[in-house]
Design a protein around this motif. Structure first.
Motif, PDB file in Angstrom:
ATOM      1  N   ALA A  21       1.024  -1.068   0.145  1.00 26.03           N
ATOM      2  CA  ALA A  21      -0.113   0.100   0.017  1.00 26.03           C
ATOM      3  C   ALA A  21       0.748   1.200   0.006  1.00 26.03           C
ATOM      4  O   ALA A  21       0.468   2.315  -0.689  1.00 26.03           O
ATOM      5  N   SER A  22       1.955   1.116   0.874  1.00 26.29           N
ATOM      6  CA  SER A  22       2.793   2.238   0.628  1.00 26.29           C
ATOM      7  C   SER A  22       3.359   2.632  -0.563  1.00 26.29           C
ATOM      8  O   SER A  22       3.603   3.905  -1.140  1.00 26.29           O
ATOM      9  N   VAL A  23       3.878   1.477  -1.314  1.00 25.07           N
ATOM     10  CA  VAL A  23       4.573   1.680  -2.407  1.00 25.07           C
ATOM     11  C   VAL A  23       3.468   2.373  -3.538  1.00 25.07           C
ATOM     12  O   VAL A  23       3.824   3.474  -4.262  1.00 25.07           O
ATOM     13  N   LYS A  24       2.324   1.742  -3.531  1.00 19.01           N
ATOM     14  CA  LYS A  24       1.327   2.202  -4.325  1.00 19.01           C
ATOM     15  C   LYS A  24       0.970   3.573  -4.285  1.00 19.01           C
ATOM     16  O   LYS A  24       0.803   4.403  -5.121  1.00 19.01           O
ATOM     17  N   LEU A  25       0.750   3.988  -3.097  1.00 21.90           N
ATOM     18  CA  LEU A  25       0.441   5.292  -2.552  1.00 21.90           C
ATOM     19  C   LEU A  25       1.249   6.448  -3.067  1.00 21.90           C
ATOM     20  O   LEU A  25       0.908   7.359  -3.600  1.00 21.90           O
ATOM     21  N   VAL A  26       2.673   6.163  -2.801  1.00 23.05           N
ATOM     22  CA  VAL A  26       3.698   7.151  -3.227  1.00 23.05           C
ATOM     23  C   VAL A  26       3.753   7.077  -4.572  1.00 23.05           C
ATOM     24  O   VAL A  26       3.674   8.141  -5.276  1.00 23.05           O
ATOM     25  N   MET A  80       2.959  10.699  -6.874  1.00 16.94           N
ATOM     26  CA  MET A  80       4.144  11.396  -7.392  1.00 16.94           C
ATOM     27  C   MET A  80       3.807  11.770  -8.761  1.00 16.94           C
ATOM     28  O   MET A  80       4.924  12.712  -9.391  1.00 16.94           O
ATOM     29  N   HIS A  81       2.547  11.427  -9.620  1.00 15.27           N
ATOM     30  CA  HIS A  81       2.788  11.718 -10.783  1.00 15.27           C
ATOM     31  C   HIS A  81       2.509  13.309 -11.296  1.00 15.27           C
ATOM     32  O   HIS A  81       2.386  13.795 -12.277  1.00 15.27           O
ATOM     33  N   ASN A  82       1.765  13.894  -9.932  1.00 16.86           N
ATOM     34  CA  ASN A  82       1.689  15.434 -10.134  1.00 16.86           C
ATOM     35  C   ASN A  82       3.027  16.202  -9.769  1.00 16.86           C
ATOM     36  O   ASN A  82       3.508  15.801  -8.930  1.00 16.86           O
ATOM     37  N   ALA A  83       3.701  16.872 -10.817  1.00 18.97           N
ATOM     38  CA  ALA A  83       4.716  17.620 -10.563  1.00 18.97           C
ATOM     39  C   ALA A  83       4.843  18.646  -9.449  1.00 18.97           C
ATOM     40  O   ALA A  83       5.891  18.471  -8.588  1.00 18.97           O
ATOM     41  N   ARG A 111      -4.856  10.928   1.522  1.00 13.49           N
ATOM     42  CA  ARG A 111      -3.745   9.838   0.681  1.00 13.49           C
ATOM     43  C   ARG A 111      -2.532  10.626   0.356  1.00 13.49           C
ATOM     44  O   ARG A 111      -1.282  10.157   0.532  1.00 13.49           O
ATOM     45  N   THR A 112      -2.633  11.862  -0.182  1.00 19.58           N
ATOM     46  CA  THR A 112      -1.670  12.832  -0.468  1.00 19.58           C
ATOM     47  C   THR A 112      -0.794  13.095   0.716  1.00 19.58           C
ATOM     48  O   THR A 112       0.374  13.116   0.808  1.00 19.58           O
ATOM     49  N   ILE A 113      -1.512  13.345   1.610  1.00 22.47           N
ATOM     50  CA  ILE A 113      -0.810  13.876   2.785  1.00 22.47           C
ATOM     51  C   ILE A 113       0.058  12.646   3.547  1.00 22.47           C
ATOM     52  O   ILE A 113       0.964  12.813   4.112  1.00 22.47           O
ATOM     53  N   ALA A 114      -0.662  11.560   3.335  1.00 24.63           N
ATOM     54  CA  ALA A 114      -0.051  10.303   4.095  1.00 24.63           C
ATOM     55  C   ALA A 114       1.022  10.016   3.039  1.00 24.63           C
ATOM     56  O   ALA A 114       2.106   9.552   3.594  1.00 24.63           O
ATOM     57  N   ALA A 115       1.064   9.946   1.829  1.00 25.03           N
ATOM     58  CA  ALA A 115       2.098   9.865   0.868  1.00 25.03           C
ATOM     59  C   ALA A 115       3.274  10.519   1.349  1.00 25.03           C
ATOM     60  O   ALA A 115       4.625  10.106   1.246  1.00 25.03           O
ATOM     61  N   ASN A 116       3.095  11.834   1.610  1.00 24.91           N
ATOM     62  CA  ASN A 116       4.202  13.008   1.926  1.00 24.91           C
ATOM     63  C   ASN A 116       4.739  12.480   3.194  1.00 24.91           C
ATOM     64  O   ASN A 116       5.895  12.639   3.508  1.00 24.91           O
TER      65      ASN A 116
END
Length: 444
Positions: A220-225, A229-232, A378-383
């Motif tokens: 889940a962590s790998v997928k989330l990041v 990250m596709h948004n520059a 999820r964006t905050i979590a990826a951060n």
């Protein structure tokens, strides 16, 4: 400023703000009291003290790396207000564990075999708690605030967090050695108050389609990041924030042993270092919001982090000069303030933190305004995953440098070098920001 004052009068913001304030206060009161007590009352060796401080930081950060993906999924798929209340209730139990460790260490009961392991366990659980609150405290803002209020709300949350850190740090200094029992009781009381306030946060139900939770944390962590990250703009904002917090982690690790062994100062002065740092970040958080006038932009970030790096170098120079003419005994706050170059040392520290606050606050706003609301958590979590990985790496690097005998003052220069790379990332973010604006303008 009017927007910020207006928000503090509204239930859609105030209970969340106060809950976060109490959470940051309690976490910092516990962490700072624990670290200062162990550094000043248990160990008597600079390398061991620095290693313990690094270990404590790594244990607190590790849950962010492991559990952020799950935390982000939960925050987007469940009511955010309910999650906050559940986590705050759990905080009462983990603070009881921490309080037991503090009391046993204070009384000299099985300090190394039971008390310190309990302290570190509670610190790890505090990191787990913060991991599940982290995606929510920013991602809930676009759900409760208007679009032109998000940056002001982000700045208030950031400034309030550091004011709370300030208050917890102020109390931790005098409580750390002589009155640790009061700290043990206080963290339980504050956790109970925080839970009661969290019950006033308005509902924040999920905004998008409810998906099945992926409990495989690594996958889940790998997928989330990868998906984030596709948004520059988000990509460079996350990388820049990560380097900022790595710098902050290294500085916070070194403050207690630096204060004791280089500055020759008491726990209250070590606490004062953290106080000044917190005040500076709060000032920078509010100042950049005023400069940007509510617009989410990274235009001031490269200059801010360059200035931060210059102040880090200045702090290093003053610390080296201080080291050449050290006092013979530990200085209390009054003696420290009266010592030559004390005001210059604190001015450098204030400059580091003000510039740091101006650098990082707009970057957090990117994470919640450049993605759809149903993916904000999820964006905050990826951060948080990327941030925590970088911070754990910084903590391990600090431990390794201490283990091979690199003096603490020399390690400060590492932070200055990292500021240069952070400035480059901020420049890349501005380029991505301008490109996105041009695409949006062409689509109109």
């Amino acid at each position: 400023m009017f927007t910020a004052t207006h928000l503090l009068r509204r239930r859609r913001f105030l209970p969340l703000f106060v809950t976060q304030l109490f959470n940051a206060f309690n976490d910092n009161l516990y962490k700072t009291t624990m670290v200062l007590f162990v550094v000043y009352a248990v160990y008597n060796d600079e390398t061991t003290e620095s290693s313990f401080s690094s270990l404590a930081s790594a244990l607190f950060i590790l849950p962010f790396f492991i559990l952020s993906a799950l935390a982000g999924q939960l925050a987007d798929m469940r009511d955010k207000a309910k999650i906050i209340r559940t986590v705050k209730m759990c905080e009462i139990g983990l603070m009881m564990i921490g309080a037991a460790g503090l009391y046993m260490a204070w009384r000299g009961i099985m300090v190394h075999t039971v008390a310190i392991p309990l302290l570190l366990l509670a610190l790890f659980l505090t990191g787990v708690q913060s991991t599940f609150l982290g995606p929510i405290k920013y991602a809930i803002l676009p759900q409760h605030l208007k679009k032109d209020e998000v940056l002001a709300g982000t700045g208030l949350v950031e400034a309030g967090t550091y004011i709370a850190i300030l208050m917890g740090t102020i109390l931790a200094g005098p409580l750390a050695v002589d009155y640790t029992g009061w700290a043990a009781m206080g963290i339980i009381v504050v956790s109970c108050i925080g839970y009661m306030i969290s019950r006033q946060i308005p509902p924040a139900p999920p905004l998008g389609e409810i998906e099945k939770l992926d409990w495989h944390v690594l996958r889940a962590s790998v997928k989330l990041v990868r998906d984030t990250m596709h948004n520059a703009e988000v990509y460079y904002a996350i990388l820049a924030i990560s380097f900022f917090w790595t710098i902050g982690a290294v500085l916070f690790i070194q403050f207690p042993p630096l204060a004791k062994n280089t500055i020759m100062a008491s726990p209250e002065v070590a606490s004062l270092f953290l106080v000044v740092f917190s005040i500076g970040v709060a000032i920078g958080s509010v100042a950049v919001n005023a400069l940007l006038k509510g617009k989410v932009s990274a235009r001031y970030s490269p200059a801010s982090v360059i200035v931060m790096g210059l102040f880090v170098v200045a702090f290093y120079v003053v610390a080296k000069l201080w080291e050449a003419d050290q006092p013979a005994d530990l200085l209390d706050v009054g003696e420290f303030i009266a010592w030559p170059m004390a005001s210059l040392l604190m001015l450098c520290l204030l400059g580091i933190s003000v510039a740091g606050g101006m650098f990082v606050v707009p970057l957090y706003a990117f994470l919640t305004t450049r993605v759809s609301p149903d993916k904000a958590s999820r964006t905050i979590a990826a951060n948080n995953i990327v941030n925590s990985g970088a911070m754990v790496g910084g903590s391990l690097l600090a431990m390794a440098l201490s283990a091979v005998g690199v003096p603490i003052t020399e390690q400060i220069l590492l932070c200055a070098a990292m500021c240069l790379f952070s400035a480059w990332l901020a420049k890349r973010l501005i380029a991505a920001e301008n490109e996105a604006a041009e695409i949006a303008a062409g689509a109109i």
